[in-house]
Scaffold this active site. Structure first.
Site, mmCIF file in Angstrom:
data_model
loop_
_atom_site.group_PDB
_atom_site.id
_atom_site.type_symbol
_atom_site.label_atom_id
_atom_site.label_comp_id
_atom_site.label_asym_id
_atom_site.label_seq_id
_atom_site.Cartn_x
_atom_site.Cartn_y
_atom_site.Cartn_z
ATOM 1 N N HIS A 204 18.766 9.944 12.311
ATOM 2 C CA HIS A 204 19.693 10.373 13.357
ATOM 3 C C HIS A 204 20.812 9.377 13.568
ATOM 4 O O HIS A 204 21.904 9.732 13.970
ATOM 5 C CB HIS A 204 18.932 10.673 14.650
ATOM 6 C CG HIS A 204 18.191 11.957 14.545
ATOM 7 N ND1 HIS A 204 16.857 12.010 14.265
ATOM 8 C CD2 HIS A 204 18.638 13.226 14.572
ATOM 9 C CE1 HIS A 204 16.496 13.279 14.163
ATOM 10 N NE2 HIS A 204 17.552 14.031 14.337
ATOM 11 N N GLU A 446 12.262 24.619 10.744
ATOM 12 C CA GLU A 446 12.241 23.249 10.219
ATOM 13 C C GLU A 446 10.828 22.726 10.009
ATOM 14 O O GLU A 446 10.632 21.571 9.667
ATOM 15 C CB GLU A 446 13.053 22.308 11.110
ATOM 16 C CG GLU A 446 12.767 22.404 12.584
ATOM 17 C CD GLU A 446 13.697 21.532 13.445
ATOM 18 O OE1 GLU A 446 14.478 20.752 12.898
ATOM 19 O OE2 GLU A 446 13.607 21.652 14.678
ATOM 20 N N ASP A 470 14.446 18.217 8.744
ATOM 21 C CA ASP A 470 13.012 18.180 9.016
ATOM 22 C C ASP A 470 12.223 19.039 8.041
ATOM 23 O O ASP A 470 11.111 18.686 7.663
ATOM 24 C CB ASP A 470 12.744 18.638 10.458
ATOM 25 C CG ASP A 470 12.984 17.507 11.442
ATOM 26 O OD1 ASP A 470 12.514 16.402 11.175
ATOM 27 O OD2 ASP A 470 13.672 17.733 12.448
ATOM 28 N N CYS A 517 21.696 24.395 9.633
ATOM 29 C CA CYS A 517 22.417 23.332 10.337
ATOM 30 C C CYS A 517 21.949 21.944 9.918
ATOM 31 O O CYS A 517 22.432 20.946 10.434
ATOM 32 C CB CYS A 517 22.281 23.510 11.845
ATOM 33 S SG CYS A 517 20.577 23.485 12.408
HETATM 34 C C1 PEP Z 1 17.227 19.368 11.079
HETATM 35 O O1 PEP Z 1 16.065 18.983 11.199
HETATM 36 O O2 PEP Z 1 17.727 19.726 9.988
HETATM 37 C C2 PEP Z 1 18.111 19.421 12.254
HETATM 38 C C3 PEP Z 1 19.307 19.953 12.187
HETATM 39 O O3 PEP Z 1 17.644 18.848 13.394
HETATM 40 P P1 PEP Z 1 17.659 17.254 13.652
HETATM 41 O O4 PEP Z 1 18.363 16.612 12.499
HETATM 42 O O5 PEP Z 1 18.345 17.031 14.942
HETATM 43 O O6 PEP Z 1 16.210 16.925 13.702
HETATM 44 MG MG MG Z 2 15.251 18.774 13.168
#
Ligand code: PEP
Ligand code: MG
Length: 593
Positions: A204, A446, A470, A517
């Site tokens: 992140h 995910e 994920d 996403c």
């Molecule tokens: C993902 O897991 O691809 C996602 C978009 O969520 P995050 O990266 O915030 O866990």
């Molecule tokens: Mg995620």
């Protein structure tokens, strides 16, 4: 082995993994592991004995403090518990460490606290490299003691201290690691970029750097040891290189690269108003991922058709107390109004994992990614969840809003989350507060169990959004932020591609759409594959969005479909990657760096 800092004017190139594009040139501010790096400055020879005295005085004060603590702990908890401080006292008074510090002050002519810090770093680095859990604990003890000693240095500094050490000035951070909250709290007016030893493309911290537009590199071995504060560096967030003390000709070369990149990106702005569709008129919705509402102007400028993912956790947890329903309503209303007539999808709080927890945990979780995160936290904290859902509903009259639940692992969680949403709707009805009854509801796919059950989930929601960051981690059992296993983290792993296909098919069979996403959606080499697999929407960071649009506009849907069919038969990640990459290169090689 102890490792020398590079001398002040040698041009040195360090390499890591580029995670956020951009080029910056500025002095460094170093943040060590577990310890705050003290400023470094040169001392005159006649100051040497003074510096050695300062070191000895700091050790002496620390010794008294540790002995006092030891006595108190012994009185409260007994002799056994107090033994740890015995060990700390031994570390503090270690003779060979003292000799190294004193020799270091004499030879390097640097201030005592910095030499002490550097010596401690060489010790702890050497210990950590042995990869022994017991010894790693000892490294933590050493840092603990060292931090105390550093705090006990008398702070009156001689006037030679360099002025530029003040991190109020524009700088590039070089750190052992940065947490997502460190990144959110960074003073963006002063921090031009960062480079870390730890981290990965999908952490992140890296995702945040991209959305904040901060060039960043991760995975530079021993960066903290090799670079010292105030050194001027070029950080090349395209190639993953850090250039220490760049020569004038190197600076000139990079300025040219920077100009070229800017020109190329400016050229893409013309596409802002054009549709995202393939040469044979297949439409894809191209939307943006955001972490903060202040990114809205960027969303508009990039030519996005809405917001596919608003990660609300950084807004909700980044600043102390969680904002109340009214404050949230204001932010979500601004988002809805800012992108209308397009859809803006607000993802409910996804706390935990490598992100901030929703509340302090009584003890650390052994496996945070498999623990208390995502929808699990929201369902367990109904009051907090309802505040967010009510705010989203109230904001839904200001534009087209959708809500999406993270880390769903099965049908029960979807039903429970929808029940809470229904409860909020009933309350608002009673309170005569208007909202959009047809608020679109989606889930993130995910977790493999959700992808496998996609046909059941599809009957309960209006859309899916695949979170590949994920999904890859949970499908292949590979920690998304652990660089030791990053070679296993492959978006084109055949198992992942099959799960994506299953999700897309289940959604279409049930008359709903599927977006993506996760960061996979931003990889220009994989755009042909995703278009061919039938993904209906791609949601990407604003910096990458114009390039993805250009890529889609250069592709032919039927060719992508044929290629994806082949890809689904492949047995190895690299085969799938090469099929898609080949088509990407044939169609828009000029976009790929
Ligand atoms: C993902 O897991 O691809 C996602 C978009 O969520 P995050 O990266 O915030 O866990
Ligand atoms: Mg995620």
């Amino acid at each position: 082995m102890p490792m020398a800092l590079y001398s002040s004017n040698e041009e040195i190139i360090l390499s890591g993994t580029a995670v956020s594009p951009g080029l910056v040139f500025a002095p460094v501010h170093v943040i060590g592991r577990g310890m705050i790096a003290p400023d470094v400055y040169e001392i005159k020879e006649y100051y040497v004995s003074n510096e050695i005295d300062r070191f000895k005085a700091a050790v002496e004060v620390t010794k008294h403090q540790l002995s006092d603590i030891q006595k108190k702990i012994e009185a409260i908890s007994g002799e056994q518990e107090a033994l740890i401080f015995e060990a700390h006292l031994m570390i503090l008074q270690d003779k060979s460490l003292h000799t190294k510090v004193i020799n270091g002050i004499e030879q390097r002519l640097q201030n005592a606290e910095f030499v002490y810090y550097a010596v401690i770093q060489t010790y702890t680095e050497a210990i950590r490299r042995m990869n022994d859990p017991y010894l790693s604990e000892r490294a933590v003890d050493i840092e603990d003691v060292a931090q105390r000693v550093l705090r006990n240095f008398i702070s009156a500094e001689p006037e030679q201290k360099a002025e530029e050490t003040n991190p109020e000035h524009k700088h590039i951070i070089v750190a052992y690691d940065l947490t997502p909250s460190d990144t959110v709290l960074m003073d963006r007016s002063q921090t031009l970029g960062f480079a870390t030893e730890q981290g990965s493309v999908n952490s992140h911290t890296a995702i945040l750097a991209r959305s904040l537009g901060i060039p960043a590199i991760v995975g530079i071995p021993d960066a903290v040891m090799k670079v010292r504060s105030l050194t001027h560096i070029i950080l090349d967030g395209y190639s993953g290189k850090v250039i220490l003390n760049p020569k004038p000709e190197t600076i000139k070369k990079y300025r040219k690269v920077q100009r070229n990149k800017r020109e190329r990106e400016d050229g893409l702005e013309e596409l802002k108003e054009s549709k995202t569709q393939t040469v044979d008129n297949h439409r894809i919705v191209l939307s943006a991922n955001i972490e903060f509402d202040h990114e809205l102007p960027l969303v508009e400028r990039a030519g996005a058709e809405g917001i596919g993912l608003f990660r609300t956790e950084f807004y909700l947890l980044g600043g102390g107390e969680i904002p109340d329903e009214n404050r949230q309503t204001k932010v979500y209303s601004d988002v809805a109004a800012g992108v209308q007539p397009h859809l803006a999808i607000i993802r409910t709080l996804d706390a935990g994992g490598d992100k901030l927890p929703a509340e302090p945990l009584p003890e650390p979780e052994p496996n945070p990614f498999l623990g208390w995160r995502g929808i699990r936290v929201s369902l367990a904290r109904k009051g907090m969840f309802k505040d967010q859902l009510r705010a989203i509903l109230r904001a839904s009259v200001h534009g087209r809003l959708g809500v999406m639940f993270p880390l769903v692992s099965g049908l029960k969680e979807v039903i429970q989350a929808k029940d809470v949403l229904k409860e909020c709707m009933d309350e608002l009805h009673k309170e005569d507060i208007p909202f959009n009854e047809k608020l679109e509801v989606g889930v993130m796919i995910e977790v493999p169990s959700a992808a496998i059950m996609a046909d059941s989930l599809a009957k309960e929601v209006d859309f899916f959004s695949i979170g590949t960051n994920d999904l890859i981690q949970y499908t292949v059992a590979v920690d998304r932020v652990n660089k030791n296993v990053s070679s296993l983290y492959k978006p084109t792993n055949p198992a992942v591609i099959r799960l994506i296909q299953m999700t897309v098919d289940a959604s279409h069979d049930n008359g709903i759409w599927t977006g993506m996403c996760g960061e996979m959606a931003s990889d220009l080499n994989l755009t042909p594959l995703l278009v061919g697999l039938g993904v209906d929407e791609l949601s990407v960071g604003t910096h990458q969005l114009p390039k993805i649009k250009k890529a889609i506009r250069s592709l032919t849907h039927s060719d992508c479909q044929a290629m994806s069919k082949e890809a689904l038969k492949a047995r190895y990640s690299h085969e799938i990657y090469e099929l898609s990459q080949g088509m990407a290169h044939d169609s828009y090689h000029f976009l790929i760096d």
